[in-house]
Write an enzyme that holds these catalytic residues in place. Structure first.
Site, PDB file in Angstrom:
ATOM      1  N   ARG A  52       0.792  -1.220   0.000  1.00 15.52           N
ATOM      2  CA  ARG A  52       0.000   0.000   0.000  1.00 15.52           C
ATOM      3  C   ARG A  52       0.824   1.269   0.000  1.00 15.52           C
ATOM      4  NH1 ARG A  52      -3.092  -3.091   1.442  1.00 15.52           N
ATOM      5  NH2 ARG A  52      -1.331  -3.842   2.623  1.00 15.52           N
ATOM      6  N   THR A  53       1.685   1.387   0.989  1.00 17.73           N
ATOM      7  CA  THR A  53       2.346   2.678   1.180  1.00 17.73           C
ATOM      8  C   THR A  53       3.233   3.010  -0.010  1.00 17.73           C
ATOM      9  OG1 THR A  53       2.240   2.304   3.546  1.00 17.73           O
ATOM     10  CG2 THR A  53       3.711   4.039   2.799  1.00 17.73           C
ATOM     11  N   LYS A  81      25.211  -4.393   1.424  1.00 24.37           N
ATOM     12  CA  LYS A  81      26.692  -4.376   1.420  1.00 24.37           C
ATOM     13  C   LYS A  81      27.223  -3.649   2.656  1.00 24.37           C
ATOM     14  CE  LYS A  81      26.705  -3.807  -3.609  1.00 24.37           C
ATOM     15  NZ  LYS A  81      27.008  -2.813  -4.654  1.00 24.37           N
ATOM     16  N   ARG A 102      11.008   3.814   4.010  1.00 25.81           N
ATOM     17  CA  ARG A 102      10.531   2.868   5.036  1.00 25.81           C
ATOM     18  C   ARG A 102      11.723   2.062   5.503  1.00 25.81           C
ATOM     19  NH1 ARG A 102       5.266  -0.808   5.143  1.00 25.81           N
ATOM     20  NH2 ARG A 102       4.468   1.273   5.529  1.00 25.81           N
ATOM     21  N   HIS A 130       4.524   6.474  11.686  1.00 19.74           N
ATOM     22  CA  HIS A 130       4.109   6.301  10.299  1.00 19.74           C
ATOM     23  C   HIS A 130       3.224   7.493   9.928  1.00 19.74           C
ATOM     24  CE1 HIS A 130       3.071   4.558   6.591  1.00 19.74           C
ATOM     25  NE2 HIS A 130       2.633   3.364   6.969  1.00 19.74           N
TER      26      HIS A 130
HETATM   27  C1  NCD Z   1       0.824  -0.346   8.328  1.00 18.98           C
HETATM   28  C2  NCD Z   1       2.316  -0.286   8.556  1.00 18.98           C
HETATM   29  O1  NCD Z   1       3.115  -0.561   7.666  1.00 18.98           O
HETATM   30  O2  NCD Z   1       2.675   0.055   9.694  1.00 18.98           O
HETATM   31  N1  NCD Z   1       0.502  -0.572   6.995  1.00 18.98           N
HETATM   32  C3  NCD Z   1       0.455   0.475   6.125  1.00 18.98           C
HETATM   33  O3  NCD Z   1       1.360   1.245   5.998  1.00 18.98           O
HETATM   34  N2  NCD Z   1      -0.686   0.654   5.480  1.00 18.98           N
HETATM   35  C4  NCD Z   1       0.141  -1.274   9.223  1.00 18.98           C
HETATM   36  C5  NCD Z   1       0.603  -2.684   9.307  1.00 18.98           C
HETATM   37  O4  NCD Z   1       1.554  -3.097   8.646  1.00 18.98           O
HETATM   38  O5  NCD Z   1      -0.012  -3.420  10.072  1.00 18.98           O
END
Ligand code: NCD
Length: 358
Positions: A52-53, A81, A102, A130
């Site tokens: 998703r993200t 590396k 991320r 997040h």
């Molecule tokens: C969340 C995350 O990555 O923290 N997902 C997301 O970004 N939509 C929630 C999750 O992974 O449970």
């Protein structure tokens, strides 16, 4: 350092309001935005899996007319590396105009932001924060409920490792009379540092194990997945994973104004029969996230602010190392351990990277 978004509290309530207005305008007039990022590149640096993200950021940049470069797993980057986050950020600054990162280590996007010469967006760091999921959550709540003041928000599931929960709380405590019902098994309660934030702000909250008893009082029910990847014991995960399952029967306990959110992915904490309930908002939430990411990219690319490097703040102290195994400073040994005393108490400190007591 350029204006970045590492923690949701870096955005003022007014700025969140402006992002919401921009997102609404994008929905109303998409063609006005389709060339806004022509010639700009977003780098998606995903050291941890995401569907998703990452795709939401990519779709957001393409809908603004920009381009995307990046990687979707650590093993296809030079991190495998042994490259440091700081070096990766400096290198990518030469190729792109903005970064979405991320990382499984808490504080990694902060380290990237202070080393990059372009804006960095935290797309999730370990169990810490997040902020762009929170923008999706806030826009959803705004569209469904018309605002934030006076809401009773139930947060259910893994409140310990659920980074989306931590960021959402940090956002909502700035609005009037928001109260929280924290629903989790005792092992997955909200971390102490988050409860201290609620106490400092005088925010009303209750902690409970029972979802059923809470349902009738809620305006928002924010369900979360038990975060398997943050557990050190598989046995413990298996024991806790099915703590809560939202079913149509349980939904009957909630009022007509209840709205159910979930950052997704769902494992089995919401049964699929709930999806057809009009109070279930989690798929609308996904779409809202894309519009808020578009608004955020536009805001950061337009910003000419040059914020102070937070790692050089004069009130920081260097005593010992952070013992949180998920903290970036406990992995990248060349990073200076940095702490801030809480409320001037010399017995109580928080790590600047991961906010744990270190
Ligand atoms: C969340 C995350 O990555 O923290 N997902 C997301 O970004 N939509 C929630 C999750 O992974 O449970």
């Amino acid at each position: 350092m350029k204006r970045s978004l590492i923690d949701i509290s870096e955005l003022t309530v007014e700025e969140i309001g402006r992002l919401i207005s921009t997102a609404e305008d994008i929905i109303a007039h998409p063609s006005d935005y389709s060339e806004r990022c022509r010639g700009k590149k977003l780098a998606t640096l995903f050291f941890e899996p995401s569907t998703r993200t990452r795709l939401s950021f990519e779709a957001a940049m393409y809908e603004l007319g920009g381009n995307v470069i990046g990687f979707s797993e650590a093993k296809s980057s030079s991190a495998s590396k042994g490259e440091s986050v700081a070096d990766t950020a400096k290198v990518v600054s030469c190729y792109a105009d903005i970064i979405a990162m991320r990382h499984p280590k808490e504080g990694a996007p902060l380290v990237a932001a202070v080393n990059a010469s372009i804006p960095v967006i935290n797309a999730g760091d370990g169990g810490h924060c997040h902020p762009t999921q929170t923008l999706a959550d806030l826009f959803t709540i705004y569209r469904e409920k018309g605002g934030f003041d006076g809401l009773t928000v139930g947060l259910c599931g893994d409140l310990k490792f659920g980074r989306t929960v931590h960021s959402l709380i940090n956002a909502l405590i700035r609005y009037k009379n928001v109260r929280f019902v924290l629903i989790s098994p005792p092992e997955l309660r909200l971390p102490q540092y988050m409860k201290e934030i609620l106490d400092e702000k005088g925010v009303e909250y209750t902690e409970t194990v029972g979802l059923d008893e809470a349902m009738a009082s809620l305006d928002i029910l924010y369900m979360t997945r038990v975060q398997q990847e943050r557990f050190t014991s598989e046995e413990e995960y298996l024991r806790l994973r099915d703590s809560y399952i939202l079913t149509p029967e349980k939904m009957k306990l909630g009022g007509p104004g209840l709205r159910v959110l979930h950052p997704l992915p769902r494992v089995n904490e919401i049964s699929v029969e709930v999806d057809s309930d009009p109070r279930a908002c989690y798929f609308r939430q996904v779409e809202n996230g894309k519009y808020m990411r578009m608004a955020l990219i536009l805001m950061l690319l337009a910003s000419d602010e040059t914020p102070e490097n937070p790692l050089l703040s004069p009130d920081l102290v260097r005593i010992g190392r952070c013992t949180n195994p998920r903290c970036i400073s406990s992995v990248e040994q060349e990073l200076a351990p940095l702490f801030r005393y809480v409320g001037g108490d010399p017995q109580k400190r928080r790590c600047i990277y991961c906010q744990s007591e270190g």
